[in-house]
Design an enzyme around this catalytic site. Structure first.
Site, PDB file in Angstrom:
ATOM      1  N   GLY A  72       0.825  -1.200   0.000  1.00 44.64           N
ATOM      2  CA  GLY A  72       0.000   0.000   0.000  1.00 44.64           C
ATOM      3  C   GLY A  72       0.863   1.255   0.000  1.00 44.64           C
ATOM      4  N   THR A  73       1.966   1.198   0.703  1.00 44.16           N
ATOM      5  CA  THR A  73       2.873   2.352   0.781  1.00 44.16           C
ATOM      6  C   THR A  73       3.368   2.738  -0.610  1.00 44.16           C
ATOM      7  OG1 THR A  73       3.543   1.754   3.012  1.00 44.16           O
ATOM      8  CG2 THR A  73       5.063   3.164   1.779  1.00 44.16           C
ATOM      9  N   GLN A 182      -7.454   0.680   4.194  1.00 40.11           N
ATOM     10  CA  GLN A 182      -8.297   0.181   5.287  1.00 40.11           C
ATOM     11  C   GLN A 182      -9.769   0.085   4.886  1.00 40.11           C
ATOM     12  OE1 GLN A 182      -7.287  -0.994   8.228  1.00 40.11           O
ATOM     13  NE2 GLN A 182      -5.172  -0.297   8.218  1.00 40.11           N
ATOM     14  N   GLY A 203      -2.491  -5.926  -0.235  1.00 38.11           N
ATOM     15  CA  GLY A 203      -2.902  -7.323  -0.082  1.00 38.11           C
ATOM     16  C   GLY A 203      -3.050  -7.785   1.351  1.00 38.11           C
ATOM     17  N   HIS A 204      -2.129  -7.374   2.227  1.00 33.85           N
ATOM     18  CA  HIS A 204      -2.092  -8.015   3.543  1.00 33.85           C
ATOM     19  C   HIS A 204      -3.163  -7.524   4.511  1.00 33.85           C
ATOM     20  CE1 HIS A 204       0.149  -5.000   6.129  1.00 33.85           C
ATOM     21  NE2 HIS A 204       0.362  -4.488   4.940  1.00 33.85           N
ATOM     22  N   THR A 240      10.136  -7.371 -12.534  1.00 36.43           N
ATOM     23  CA  THR A 240       9.399  -8.605 -12.824  1.00 36.43           C
ATOM     24  C   THR A 240       8.173  -8.698 -11.921  1.00 36.43           C
ATOM     25  OG1 THR A 240      11.432  -9.680 -13.493  1.00 36.43           O
ATOM     26  CG2 THR A 240       9.605 -11.135 -12.880  1.00 36.43           C
ATOM     27  N   CYS A 328       1.318   0.431  12.070  1.00 36.17           N
ATOM     28  CA  CYS A 328       1.997   0.544  10.786  1.00 36.17           C
ATOM     29  C   CYS A 328       3.016   1.660  10.798  1.00 36.17           C
ATOM     30  CB  CYS A 328       1.001   0.769   9.680  1.00 36.17           C
ATOM     31  SG  CYS A 328       0.039  -0.697   9.451  1.00 36.17           S
TER      32      CYS A 328
HETATM   33  N1  PLP Z   1      -2.471   3.391   4.271  1.00 33.77           N
HETATM   34  C1  PLP Z   1      -3.172   3.016   5.359  1.00 33.77           C
HETATM   35  C2  PLP Z   1      -4.442   3.737   5.701  1.00 33.77           C
HETATM   36  C3  PLP Z   1      -2.710   1.970   6.162  1.00 33.77           C
HETATM   37  O1  PLP Z   1      -3.400   1.610   7.244  1.00 33.77           O
HETATM   38  C4  PLP Z   1      -1.506   1.322   5.809  1.00 33.77           C
HETATM   39  C5  PLP Z   1      -0.956   0.273   6.681  1.00 33.77           C
HETATM   40  O2  PLP Z   1      -1.378   0.123   7.801  1.00 33.77           O
HETATM   41  C6  PLP Z   1      -0.842   1.728   4.647  1.00 33.77           C
HETATM   42  C7  PLP Z   1      -1.349   2.781   3.916  1.00 33.77           C
HETATM   43  C8  PLP Z   1       0.430   1.074   4.211  1.00 33.77           C
HETATM   44  O3  PLP Z   1       0.157  -0.205   3.653  1.00 33.77           O
HETATM   45  P1  PLP Z   1       1.312  -1.282   3.555  1.00 33.77           P
HETATM   46  O4  PLP Z   1       1.524  -1.841   4.905  1.00 33.77           O
HETATM   47  O5  PLP Z   1       0.771  -2.313   2.593  1.00 33.77           O
HETATM   48  O6  PLP Z   1       2.504  -0.606   3.003  1.00 33.77           O
END
Ligand code: PLP
Length: 384
Positions: A72-73, A182, A203-204, A240, A328
């Site tokens: 997500g980051t 979220q 994904g996680h 890849t 996180c």
């Molecule tokens: N954005 C939100 C709102 C999140 O809660 C999180 C992770 O907790 C992220 C982004 C980052 O996602 P990732 O852990 O897949 O990098």
């Protein structure tokens, strides 16, 4: 430890068995490079194509609207940095909120090194932005607005649809990014009808694997690549493809969005049960919107008189896993910026615990958590 009650699903989730099985096949049998021209490459690429169709069905869009990332980051970075750089002719003004995940706030901060200017929207005491404030913050030179769908700490749900409408009424060229990490699987998200140009998922957080995410990019929206190399994914994100991860993400997305209404009902019932249970535990405060107005899976509660970390570890001794602040924002104990932005007094800022559930959480687990809190709090509050 006798039992394990996992109430930290906003930090990460257990992977669904069906996802693991599919990924195993991609790891062990169909392990070709999807760019290879032979049949093993073709077989491997078919997983990415299927995942594209699954993601498209989950958001009501076209399969070609997705770029696969590592998390997500990375999706947030690509959307904000890549989106703003590609759209800087519109202007160099960005709007975001005071309660975003660091993946968003740090991306925005990085852009200030390139001459961009940022306005931060405040939130009310329930953690939600004010649309009038958004309206006044919008300018002709606003090139991008980034607003999360659901806050990771409080479960506050942002008015995404209305925000999208206001943004486009102000200037059609302003890009609208939604961090849906979220929110995905808990809210029905439809980028086209919500005026969303860019949307991040991970994904996680949805019983899929770690190490994979996706960025939805609406048709015609330009994004500057941040990862250069072999030109995969139409030059937007070289490297890849992580086929097992992408396959897992696709299936997890399909499963997560299968019966959103049914899942919401179950999760809201659990959340209400937990809220009712903690209500009798002395000086507590529920941080966030009214139970039914927030996300169904997150309840953030402050237990005045106990430090959050102390309570977290005491619960851990009983086999209950929760978060204090945002897990996180890894290993950064300290006061949560999101809770601070809501104007909470100190006694609640330092004692906030986030409980986050999944569809596998049971009523019995909630009851055990409440009774454990009932045992622990009088003891811990004596040692304040
Ligand atoms: N954005 C939100 C709102 C999140 O809660 C999180 C992770 O907790 C992220 C982004 C980052 O996602 P990732 O852990 O897949 O990098």
């Amino acid at each position: 430890m006798e039992r394990q009650i996992y109430l930290d699903n906003s930090a990460t989730t257990r992977v669904d068995d069906r996802v693991v099985e599919l990924m195993k096949k991609a790891f062990l049998s169909d392990y070709g490079n999807p760019s290879s021209m032979h049949v093993m490459g073709i077989n491997s690429n078919a997983y990415a194509e299927k995942a594209g169709r699954q993601l498209a069905a989950s958001l009501g869009c076209e399969p070609k609207n997705f770029i696969y990332t590592s998390c997500g980051t990375e999706s947030d970075n690509l959307a904000i940095i890549g989106g703003a750089l590609a759209n800087s002719r519109t202007g160099k003004h960005i709007i975001t909120t005071a309660v975003e995940h660091p993946a968003v706030t740090e991306s925005v901060k990085r852009l200030t090194e390139y001459g961009f200017e940022t306005s931060y929207l405040s939130v009310d005491e329930s953690g939600v932005i004010d649309l009038d404030e958004l309206k006044s913050a919008l300018r002709p030179d606003t090139c991008l607005v980034s607003i999360m769908a659901v806050n990771n700490e409080t479960g506050a749900v942002m008015p995404i649809s209305d925000a999208g409408r206001l943004i486009k009424e102000n200037n059609k060229k302003t890009l609208f990014h939604v961090d849906a990490v979220q929110g995905f699987g808990h809210l029905a998200l439809r980028p086209a009808s919500m005026n969303i140009d860019l949307l991040s998922i991970s994904g996680h957080k949805i019983h899929g694997p770690k190490g994979v995410g996706a960025l939805y990019i609406a048709k015609g929206v330009k994004v500057k690549s941040l990862m250069v190399g072999g030109g995969q994914q139409e030059n937007l994100r070289s490297g890849t493809l992580n086929i097992p991860g992408i396959a897992g993400l696709g299936l997890a997305a399909e499963l997560a969005t299968k019966d959103i209404e049914g899942k919401r009902k179950k999760l809201f019932a659990l959340k209400s049960r937990l809220a009712r249970g903690v209500a009798g535990l002395g000086d507590i405060h529920i941080n966030g919107p009214e139970i039914n107005e927030g996300a169904p899976h997150i309840l953030n509660v402050s237990f005045a008189g106990v430090r959050a970390e102390v309570l977290l570890h005491a619960l851990e001794e009983k086999g209950i896993f929760v978060s204090s602040g945002s897990a996180c924002a890894a290993h950064h104990p300290g006061v949560s910026a999101a809770l601070k932005a809501m104007g909470l007094p100190d006694k609640y800022l330092t004692s906030a615990i986030r409980f986050s559930m999944s569809e596998w959480t049971t009523e019995e687990e909630i009851d055990y958590t409440v009774s454990s809190l009932g045992e622990l709090l009088p003891i811990l509050r004596r040692f304040r």
